[in-house]
Design a protein around this motif. Structure first.
Motif, PDB file in Angstrom:
ATOM      1  N   LYS A 155     103.050 170.842  83.646  1.00 51.48           N
ATOM      2  CA  LYS A 155     102.327 171.745  84.554  1.00 51.48           C
ATOM      3  C   LYS A 155     103.288 172.410  85.540  1.00 51.48           C
ATOM      4  O   LYS A 155     103.195 173.603  85.813  1.00 51.48           O
ATOM      5  CB  LYS A 155     101.246 170.978  85.321  1.00 51.48           C
ATOM      6  N   LEU A 158     105.349 175.035  83.648  1.00 56.13           N
ATOM      7  CA  LEU A 158     104.540 176.222  83.333  1.00 56.13           C
ATOM      8  C   LEU A 158     104.424 177.114  84.564  1.00 56.13           C
ATOM      9  O   LEU A 158     104.572 178.338  84.476  1.00 56.13           O
ATOM     10  CB  LEU A 158     103.151 175.807  82.838  1.00 56.13           C
ATOM     11  N   SER A 162     106.427 181.449  86.282  1.00 51.86           N
ATOM     12  CA  SER A 162     105.618 182.576  86.778  1.00 51.86           C
ATOM     13  C   SER A 162     106.422 183.757  87.312  1.00 51.86           C
ATOM     14  O   SER A 162     106.030 184.910  87.100  1.00 51.86           O
ATOM     15  CB  SER A 162     104.622 182.091  87.833  1.00 51.86           C
ATOM     16  N   ASP A 165     106.897 186.219  84.573  1.00 51.02           N
ATOM     17  CA  ASP A 165     105.756 186.577  83.720  1.00 51.02           C
ATOM     18  C   ASP A 165     105.613 188.087  83.540  1.00 51.02           C
ATOM     19  O   ASP A 165     105.031 188.548  82.563  1.00 51.02           O
ATOM     20  CB  ASP A 165     104.445 186.009  84.279  1.00 51.02           C
ATOM     21  N   LYS A 188     103.433 179.171  76.683  1.00 49.13           N
ATOM     22  CA  LYS A 188     102.692 179.945  77.686  1.00 49.13           C
ATOM     23  C   LYS A 188     102.689 181.382  77.179  1.00 49.13           C
ATOM     24  O   LYS A 188     103.744 181.958  76.965  1.00 49.13           O
ATOM     25  CB  LYS A 188     103.403 179.856  79.037  1.00 49.13           C
ATOM     26  N   HIS A 189     101.498 181.947  76.984  1.00 48.91           N
ATOM     27  CA  HIS A 189     101.354 183.309  76.460  1.00 48.91           C
ATOM     28  C   HIS A 189     102.024 183.414  75.103  1.00 48.91           C
ATOM     29  O   HIS A 189     102.869 184.271  74.893  1.00 48.91           O
ATOM     30  CB  HIS A 189     101.940 184.365  77.400  1.00 48.91           C
TER      31      HIS A 189
END
Length: 193
Positions: A155, A158, A162, A165, A188-189
């Motif tokens: 977590k 991830l 950001s 991103d 992620k994505h």
């Protein structure tokens, strides 16, 4: 090629790959650090590695040919540093074996991830491709003695990605734990990988 069923993983194989973003010397250092961490946790070649990829789980025989000697142990006496570099080695090997990517280059500090990834097919081009295809963030744990440590780390990592991103590139989070041992790979994505 991507292997859908990976029953065995040879750590030394990292040294055979031509990887655009890391030298063979760096790969050798990472393999050595992995061996020190595995030895510290009393593992021997052939240990069962738990590989978690999203919702999929697989048991993999983790093997190595290189022997651990006193000089290698002295080189990696700092176990925190050995864990960092050892997990990088194992993570990069899994990227090469389990995804359509290779390592393009090390990311600069502050981007929120460790490496830029490149589609393997693009890396075979005669021209140097400077456009990354994905991001990779790696984290290592020598021994997760308490439950929940690995999930909390995932977590955390991830969230850490950001700041980048806005690249709209998928990010692969790999958490390596040497105690059991196990590896968690989370996208992620995710794009078609």
């Amino acid at each position: 090629m991507i292997q859908s069923d990976l029953s065995e993983l040879l750590l030394d194989e990292l040294l055979k790959w031509d990887i655009p973003g890391i030298t063979k010397t760096f790969a050798q250092n990472c393999v050595g650090a992995s061996l020190v961490c595995l030895d510290n946790q009393h593992h021997h070649s052939g240990v069962v590695l738990g590989l978690y990829e999203g919702d999929n789980f697989q048991k993999v025989n983790l093997k190595w040919l290189q022997s651990l000697d006193i000089q290698l142990q002295r080189t990696w006496r700092d176990l925190a540093e050995a864990t960092e570099y050892g997990s990088v080695g194992l993570a990069i090997l899994l990227v090469l074996k389990r995804t359509a990517y290779t390592i393009l280059e090390r990311s600069v500090r502050g981007n929120g991830f460790d490496y830029w990834l490149l589609d393997k097919e693009l890396s075979l081009s005669s021209e140097l491709i400077e456009q990354a295809s994905a991001r990779l963030e790696i984290s290592g744990i020598l021994n997760a003695e308490k439950s929940g440590i690995i999930q909390n780390r995932i977590k955390e990592k991830l969230a850490q990605t950001s700041p980048s991103d806005d690249t709209h590139l998928p990010a692969l989070i790999i958490v390596v734990e040497f105690g059991h041992p196990e590896v968690h790979m989370v996208w992620k994505h995710e794009r078609n990988s």
